[in-house]
Design a protein around this motif. Sequence first.
Motif, PDB file in Angstrom:
ATOM      1  N   SER A   7     -13.462   7.141  -9.231  1.00  0.00           N
ATOM      2  CA  SER A   7     -14.415   8.113  -9.611  1.00  0.00           C
ATOM      3  C   SER A   7     -15.860   7.948  -9.215  1.00  0.00           C
ATOM      4  O   SER A   7     -16.625   8.909  -9.028  1.00  0.00           O
ATOM      5  N   ARG A   8     -16.041   6.727  -8.470  1.00  0.00           N
ATOM      6  CA  ARG A   8     -17.357   6.536  -8.174  1.00  0.00           C
ATOM      7  C   ARG A   8     -17.413   6.068  -6.566  1.00  0.00           C
ATOM      8  O   ARG A   8     -18.340   6.239  -6.024  1.00  0.00           O
ATOM      9  N   TYR A   9     -16.544   5.980  -5.975  1.00  0.00           N
ATOM     10  CA  TYR A   9     -16.364   5.500  -4.630  1.00  0.00           C
ATOM     11  C   TYR A   9     -14.984   6.314  -4.009  1.00  0.00           C
ATOM     12  O   TYR A   9     -13.913   6.582  -4.561  1.00  0.00           O
ATOM     13  N   ARG A  10     -15.143   6.399  -2.380  1.00  0.00           N
ATOM     14  CA  ARG A  10     -14.022   6.800  -1.903  1.00  0.00           C
ATOM     15  C   ARG A  10     -13.106   5.526  -1.843  1.00  0.00           C
ATOM     16  O   ARG A  10     -13.486   4.523  -1.381  1.00  0.00           O
ATOM     17  N   MET A  11     -11.999   5.814  -2.534  1.00  0.00           N
ATOM     18  CA  MET A  11     -11.009   4.660  -2.876  1.00  0.00           C
ATOM     19  C   MET A  11      -9.675   4.792  -2.066  1.00  0.00           C
ATOM     20  O   MET A  11      -9.195   5.777  -2.051  1.00  0.00           O
ATOM     21  N   ALA A  12      -9.096   3.757  -1.768  1.00  0.00           N
ATOM     22  CA  ALA A  12      -7.631   3.310  -1.302  1.00  0.00           C
ATOM     23  C   ALA A  12      -7.080   2.302  -2.213  1.00  0.00           C
ATOM     24  O   ALA A  12      -7.885   1.293  -2.414  1.00  0.00           O
ATOM     25  N   ALA A  13      -5.691   2.583  -2.466  1.00  0.00           N
ATOM     26  CA  ALA A  13      -5.119   1.454  -3.178  1.00  0.00           C
ATOM     27  C   ALA A  13      -3.664   1.226  -2.441  1.00  0.00           C
ATOM     28  O   ALA A  13      -2.907   2.260  -2.225  1.00  0.00           O
ATOM     29  N   LEU A  14      -3.359   0.117  -2.456  1.00  0.00           N
ATOM     30  CA  LEU A  14      -2.264  -0.392  -2.023  1.00  0.00           C
ATOM     31  C   LEU A  14      -1.017  -0.218  -3.279  1.00  0.00           C
ATOM     32  O   LEU A  14      -1.254  -0.662  -4.054  1.00  0.00           O
ATOM     33  N   TYR A  15       0.001   0.311  -2.780  1.00  0.00           N
ATOM     34  CA  TYR A  15       1.238   0.474  -3.869  1.00  0.00           C
ATOM     35  C   TYR A  15       2.596   0.257  -3.061  1.00  0.00           C
ATOM     36  O   TYR A  15       2.727   0.520  -1.967  1.00  0.00           O
ATOM     37  N   SER A  16       3.534   0.008  -4.177  1.00  0.00           N
ATOM     38  CA  SER A  16       4.914  -0.271  -3.761  1.00  0.00           C
ATOM     39  C   SER A  16       5.758   0.924  -4.212  1.00  0.00           C
ATOM     40  O   SER A  16       5.563   1.184  -5.461  1.00  0.00           O
ATOM     41  N   PRO A  17       6.314   1.623  -3.613  1.00  0.00           N
ATOM     42  CA  PRO A  17       7.276   2.902  -4.051  1.00  0.00           C
ATOM     43  C   PRO A  17       8.000   2.417  -5.252  1.00  0.00           C
ATOM     44  O   PRO A  17       8.684   1.228  -5.178  1.00  0.00           O
ATOM     45  N   PRO A  18       8.112   3.021  -6.404  1.00  0.00           N
ATOM     46  CA  PRO A  18       8.992   2.749  -7.464  1.00  0.00           C
ATOM     47  C   PRO A  18      10.657   2.970  -6.988  1.00  0.00           C
ATOM     48  O   PRO A  18      11.017   3.659  -6.086  1.00  0.00           O
ATOM     49  N   SER A  19      11.406   2.226  -7.752  1.00  0.00           N
ATOM     50  CA  SER A  19      12.863   2.236  -7.316  1.00  0.00           C
ATOM     51  C   SER A  19      13.527   3.412  -7.820  1.00  0.00           C
ATOM     52  O   SER A  19      14.508   3.798  -7.327  1.00  0.00           O
ATOM     53  N   LEU A  20      13.022   4.292  -8.900  1.00  0.00           N
ATOM     54  CA  LEU A  20      13.437   5.320  -9.517  1.00  0.00           C
ATOM     55  C   LEU A  20      13.032   6.584  -8.431  1.00  0.00           C
ATOM     56  O   LEU A  20      12.006   6.916  -8.307  1.00  0.00           O
ATOM     57  N   ALA A  21      14.315   6.871  -8.149  1.00  0.00           N
ATOM     58  CA  ALA A  21      14.033   8.145  -7.105  1.00  0.00           C
ATOM     59  C   ALA A  21      13.418   9.357  -7.876  1.00  0.00           C
ATOM     60  O   ALA A  21      13.988   9.872  -8.918  1.00  0.00           O
ATOM     61  N   GLY A  22      12.535  10.289  -7.111  1.00  0.00           N
ATOM     62  CA  GLY A  22      12.018  11.255  -7.674  1.00  0.00           C
ATOM     63  C   GLY A  22      10.724  11.014  -8.643  1.00  0.00           C
ATOM     64  O   GLY A  22      10.113  11.993  -8.870  1.00  0.00           O
ATOM     65  N   PHE A  23      10.461   9.622  -8.886  1.00  0.00           N
ATOM     66  CA  PHE A  23       9.060   9.419  -9.679  1.00  0.00           C
ATOM     67  C   PHE A  23       8.005   9.194  -8.812  1.00  0.00           C
ATOM     68  O   PHE A  23       6.827   9.095  -9.252  1.00  0.00           O
ATOM     69  N   GLU A  24       8.188   8.757  -7.467  1.00  0.00           N
ATOM     70  CA  GLU A  24       6.989   8.462  -6.638  1.00  0.00           C
ATOM     71  C   GLU A  24       5.700   9.464  -6.267  1.00  0.00           C
ATOM     72  O   GLU A  24       4.712   9.171  -6.538  1.00  0.00           O
ATOM     73  N   ASP A  25       6.412  10.645  -6.352  1.00  0.00           N
ATOM     74  CA  ASP A  25       5.317  12.062  -5.994  1.00  0.00           C
ATOM     75  C   ASP A  25       4.620  12.000  -7.338  1.00  0.00           C
ATOM     76  O   ASP A  25       3.312  12.097  -7.369  1.00  0.00           O
ATOM     77  N   TYR A  26       5.094  11.865  -8.637  1.00  0.00           N
ATOM     78  CA  TYR A  26       4.294  11.864  -9.792  1.00  0.00           C
ATOM     79  C   TYR A  26       3.406  10.828  -9.695  1.00  0.00           C
ATOM     80  O   TYR A  26       2.052  11.225 -10.046  1.00  0.00           O
ATOM     81  N   MET A  27       3.802   9.642  -9.419  1.00  0.00           N
ATOM     82  CA  MET A  27       2.934   8.584  -9.555  1.00  0.00           C
ATOM     83  C   MET A  27       1.756   8.582  -8.610  1.00  0.00           C
ATOM     84  O   MET A  27       0.578   8.189  -9.056  1.00  0.00           O
ATOM     85  N   VAL A  28       2.005   9.076  -7.406  1.00  0.00           N
ATOM     86  CA  VAL A  28       1.061   9.251  -6.418  1.00  0.00           C
ATOM     87  C   VAL A  28       0.020  10.293  -6.918  1.00  0.00           C
ATOM     88  O   VAL A  28      -1.185  10.242  -6.716  1.00  0.00           O
ATOM     89  N   GLN A  29       0.649  11.377  -7.554  1.00  0.00           N
ATOM     90  CA  GLN A  29      -0.277  12.511  -7.882  1.00  0.00           C
ATOM     91  C   GLN A  29      -1.508  12.351  -8.992  1.00  0.00           C
ATOM     92  O   GLN A  29      -2.590  12.266  -8.855  1.00  0.00           O
TER      93      GLN A  29
END
Length: 295
Positions: A131-153
């Motif tokens: 909310s205060r900086y241009r931010m990037a975050a490292l993540y590992s894709p979830p094992s549950l198919a179809g959940f990644e798009d929601y999590m990233v959003q």
Amino acid sequence: MSKARILIFIIGLLGKLRLRTAQGIGRALGTLGFMLPTPARKVTDINLRIAFPELDEGERRELTRNSLRHTGQVAMEIPLVWEWPVERCLDLIRQLEGEELLQAATKNGKGVLLLAPHLGNWELCGLYFSSRYRMAALYSPPSLAGFEDYMVQVRGRLGSELVRGDRRGLARLIGLLREGEVAGILPDQSPRGAGAAYAPFFGLEVRTMTLVSKLLQKSGATPLMTWCQRLPDGGGFRLVIRACEPGIADPDPVVAATALNRSVEACVRAAPEQYQWEYKRFRHRPAGQGNPYRE
């Protein structure tokens, strides 16, 4: 309906709760996990015996119970952080400590690598900084198919760039840090395969990621520790920023990994009951040294 859709639906329902209600449910779940012979209780007890050998049985039992309660709370808080309006989430941060360190680091034009252990509520940390900086975050894709798009959003709804932990994603992260941006990473997981060194954590040699030191060496970024500490009685959170131990960017992987673990350990000792002790952090040991969870 897929498992991912069911989970997203449940998260949406839980996201309608108030903080005090969600935390109360989380504490109840944690208490239940403590009263029953759950794997979480067993792992927590083993970890605390290793990390705090000076505690007597009664003190360790109490810390085990509190740890499970806090783990239950963070599990119930994550739907709030993901589903509540952003401003309502940010209002949960009632105290701020060490922000001058981040402001000083961003002024020199170099990137900042924020290291957020599994302590308190790490999801709220990411939302605050994005909310205060241009931010990037490292993540590992979830094992549950179809959940990644929601999590990233939900994690990126303020424009935070979610970067996968693969070769392409790491190259992107280094590029952003070189441009003076802020990036975040969870530094206290046991890495798989290459990219690891053995270093002491609470007195025990464990496999530790060398990714942090490599990112710092290649980008010239400033490392800082951070966590969102839960305040009592539903009072919100204190966001803490602290300097890292010297040597965290050392070319020697053992020196760097040792400094990283010392940095994490210093944060954990500030609020040991809020650390995720249910994780088998000590399972990967040097050859010939036993796995404490199998003994």
